[in-house]
Design a protein around this motif. Sequence first.
Motif, PDB file in Angstrom:
ATOM      1  N   GLY A   1      12.224  20.933  57.592  1.00 30.81           N
ATOM      2  CA  GLY A   1      13.584  21.232  58.016  1.00 30.81           C
ATOM      3  C   GLY A   1      14.574  20.201  57.484  1.00 30.81           C
ATOM      4  O   GLY A   1      14.226  19.289  56.725  1.00 30.81           O
ATOM      5  N   TRP A   2      15.833  20.370  57.894  1.00 32.91           N
ATOM      6  CA  TRP A   2      16.899  19.424  57.540  1.00 32.91           C
ATOM      7  C   TRP A   2      16.447  18.014  57.895  1.00 32.91           C
ATOM      8  O   TRP A   2      15.840  17.784  58.947  1.00 32.91           O
ATOM      9  CB  TRP A   2      18.147  19.810  58.322  1.00 32.91           C
ATOM     10  N   LYS A   3      16.781  17.029  57.044  1.00 30.11           N
ATOM     11  CA  LYS A   3      16.378  15.652  57.330  1.00 30.11           C
ATOM     12  C   LYS A   3      17.380  14.681  56.719  1.00 30.11           C
ATOM     13  O   LYS A   3      17.998  14.961  55.682  1.00 30.11           O
ATOM     14  CB  LYS A   3      14.976  15.358  56.792  1.00 30.11           C
ATOM     15  N   ARG A   4      17.551  13.557  57.387  1.00 31.32           N
ATOM     16  CA  ARG A   4      18.307  12.432  56.854  1.00 31.32           C
ATOM     17  C   ARG A   4      17.634  11.155  57.341  1.00 31.32           C
ATOM     18  O   ARG A   4      17.023  11.112  58.410  1.00 31.32           O
ATOM     19  CB  ARG A   4      19.764  12.430  57.328  1.00 31.32           C
ATOM     20  N   ASP A   5      17.778  10.100  56.556  1.00 32.79           N
ATOM     21  CA  ASP A   5      17.252   8.782  56.909  1.00 32.79           C
ATOM     22  C   ASP A   5      18.412   7.797  56.757  1.00 32.79           C
ATOM     23  O   ASP A   5      18.917   7.599  55.653  1.00 32.79           O
ATOM     24  CB  ASP A   5      16.091   8.419  55.988  1.00 32.79           C
ATOM     25  N   LEU A   6      18.839   7.215  57.871  1.00 26.54           N
ATOM     26  CA  LEU A   6      19.950   6.279  57.873  1.00 26.54           C
ATOM     27  C   LEU A   6      19.460   4.896  58.271  1.00 26.54           C
ATOM     28  O   LEU A   6      18.643   4.758  59.187  1.00 26.54           O
ATOM     29  CB  LEU A   6      21.033   6.720  58.863  1.00 26.54           C
ATOM     30  N   LEU A   7      19.966   3.880  57.611  1.00 22.52           N
ATOM     31  CA  LEU A   7      19.650   2.490  57.951  1.00 22.52           C
ATOM     32  C   LEU A   7      20.901   1.838  58.525  1.00 22.52           C
ATOM     33  O   LEU A   7      21.952   1.803  57.880  1.00 22.52           O
ATOM     34  CB  LEU A   7      19.187   1.720  56.714  1.00 22.52           C
ATOM     35  N   LEU A   8      20.790   1.321  59.748  1.00 21.54           N
ATOM     36  CA  LEU A   8      21.886   0.584  60.371  1.00 21.54           C
ATOM     37  C   LEU A   8      21.752  -0.877  59.956  1.00 21.54           C
ATOM     38  O   LEU A   8      21.049  -1.668  60.587  1.00 21.54           O
ATOM     39  CB  LEU A   8      21.844   0.744  61.889  1.00 21.54           C
TER      40      LEU A   8
ATOM     41  N   ARG B   1      34.219   4.615  57.543  1.00 18.98           N
ATOM     42  CA  ARG B   1      34.339   4.339  58.977  1.00 18.98           C
ATOM     43  C   ARG B   1      33.137   3.569  59.504  1.00 18.98           C
ATOM     44  O   ARG B   1      33.233   2.882  60.510  1.00 18.98           O
ATOM     45  CB  ARG B   1      34.476   5.656  59.748  1.00 18.98           C
ATOM     46  N   HIS B   2      32.005   3.712  58.823  1.00 16.93           N
ATOM     47  CA  HIS B   2      30.782   3.065  59.275  1.00 16.93           C
ATOM     48  C   HIS B   2      30.107   2.351  58.101  1.00 16.93           C
ATOM     49  O   HIS B   2      29.095   2.826  57.567  1.00 16.93           O
ATOM     50  CB  HIS B   2      29.842   4.090  59.908  1.00 16.93           C
ATOM     51  N   PRO B   3      30.671   1.223  57.684  1.00 17.53           N
ATOM     52  CA  PRO B   3      30.177   0.560  56.480  1.00 17.53           C
ATOM     53  C   PRO B   3      28.766   0.006  56.615  1.00 17.53           C
ATOM     54  O   PRO B   3      28.162  -0.331  55.590  1.00 17.53           O
ATOM     55  CB  PRO B   3      31.199  -0.570  56.264  1.00 17.53           C
ATOM     56  N   ASN B   4      28.234  -0.105  57.823  1.00 17.43           N
ATOM     57  CA  ASN B   4      26.891  -0.622  58.000  1.00 17.43           C
ATOM     58  C   ASN B   4      25.816   0.467  57.941  1.00 17.43           C
ATOM     59  O   ASN B   4      24.627   0.171  58.050  1.00 17.43           O
ATOM     60  CB  ASN B   4      26.767  -1.367  59.332  1.00 17.43           C
ATOM     61  N   ILE B   5      26.224   1.715  57.760  1.00 17.00           N
ATOM     62  CA  ILE B   5      25.256   2.800  57.668  1.00 17.00           C
ATOM     63  C   ILE B   5      24.969   3.092  56.199  1.00 17.00           C
ATOM     64  O   ILE B   5      25.865   3.460  55.434  1.00 17.00           O
ATOM     65  CB  ILE B   5      25.758   4.074  58.370  1.00 17.00           C
ATOM     66  N   ASP B   6      23.696   2.926  55.807  1.00 17.15           N
ATOM     67  CA  ASP B   6      23.246   3.280  54.466  1.00 17.15           C
ATOM     68  C   ASP B   6      22.472   4.582  54.516  1.00 17.15           C
ATOM     69  O   ASP B   6      21.599   4.762  55.380  1.00 17.15           O
ATOM     70  CB  ASP B   6      22.335   2.181  53.902  1.00 17.15           C
TER      71      ASP B   6
END
Length: 426
Positions: free
Chosen positions: A342-349, A418-423
Amino acid sequence: MLSRHIRVVRGSALIAGLALACGLTATAPAVAAEQAKLTAPTLTGRYDVGTTDLHLVDPSRPDPWKPERRRELMVTVTYPADRFAEGPRAPWLTPGMSTVIDQALAGEDYLDLPAGSIDWASAKRRAETGVPVAHGAPKPVGLFSPGFGFPREMYTAIVDDLASRGYVVVSLSHTYESVAVEFPGGRLELAVSEGEGPELKKALDARVADSRFVLDQLTKITRGENPDTGKRPLPRGLGQSLDLSRVGAYGHSYGGFTAGETMVHDRRVDAGINLDGAMATAVGYPPGTPYVPGEVTKRGLDRPFLLMGAEGVDENGKPLEHTHRNPEFDRSWADFWASQRGWKRDLLLRGSTHEAYSDLQIIVPQLGARVAPEKREALIGTIDPRRSLAAQRDYIGAFFDLHLRGRDRHLFDGESPRHPNIDFID
């Protein structure tokens, strides 16, 4: 001290051990000379928020740790409230839980402060008690599961905020694994699970069964029934507010694993989020140690799932990034990524730590100079705490808006100023 990579998998198993080691005597701990007062962060949604607790007993299931008893749970239902009604703000912690949490967090692996340094008696959530549910169409439902050993009370910032955005959020404490669960009348049930070896699989199975049982009880509420064991009154309008055709699950650490594993076993859950939790009962790290992936890791899902990771260091001080591109650290995310349909994303804080996804992110900054700089960094990282909290709230809300409401806020189109710490991890 537990290394950071173990905490990613086992969440806060240490907190249970700390609380039990403290003895939890009947007398209150000595109070520090000047107690720090805590203020809950302002909510970002358009709704006021109400809250109530439910005492639930599953007559069909023996408790995994105390089989002579039926499985019993405490859950908190947090919901959009009628804006014309007013009630008292809910306590952040009840007196019994404040004693447990205060002693647990005082240890050197957490705040390393004298017990009694925080004025828990005056600490309030933004949610109010005794208020009706907001009028209008039924709301999507979110199930929240905490990290291993953590109680549900330590995630108010991301639970109350999602409710303010128009969701009914049901958060669970997993009895005998959470550091403590307080039942009506002030009865405290302390953790007995040690979080080692087979205990982790036992805890996972219990968590999935807990989540499915709670969904069953919510169904009863929509039918006009009251599943609370003591038949305490439900908030007016709660049954009509639950849209169980739109259910999401999210959680921190082992709670994120719980969300995914529940989705494998229960198609009532439409979308899920894992906040920095490995999806294995044994992670295979350091190299040479066992690796036992979960069913969600091996099979993937045909429904949307979001990974949000944190940074940390291993026992040698080496930087670690928890993403699916770092299988040497957490193979389970890499395996899940490959099998997810299914839909997926991987975000690094970036700049965060594992515990930054809990209320420690808002507690530690309010303690100021009481907490040593190196301790603060180890607990919540180097990120500006306000940015950390804003990113968590926005991406959790945007994910469920997209997949439960069909509202695309375009936050997942790419990295946002808006969220510069999210990669975004490809």
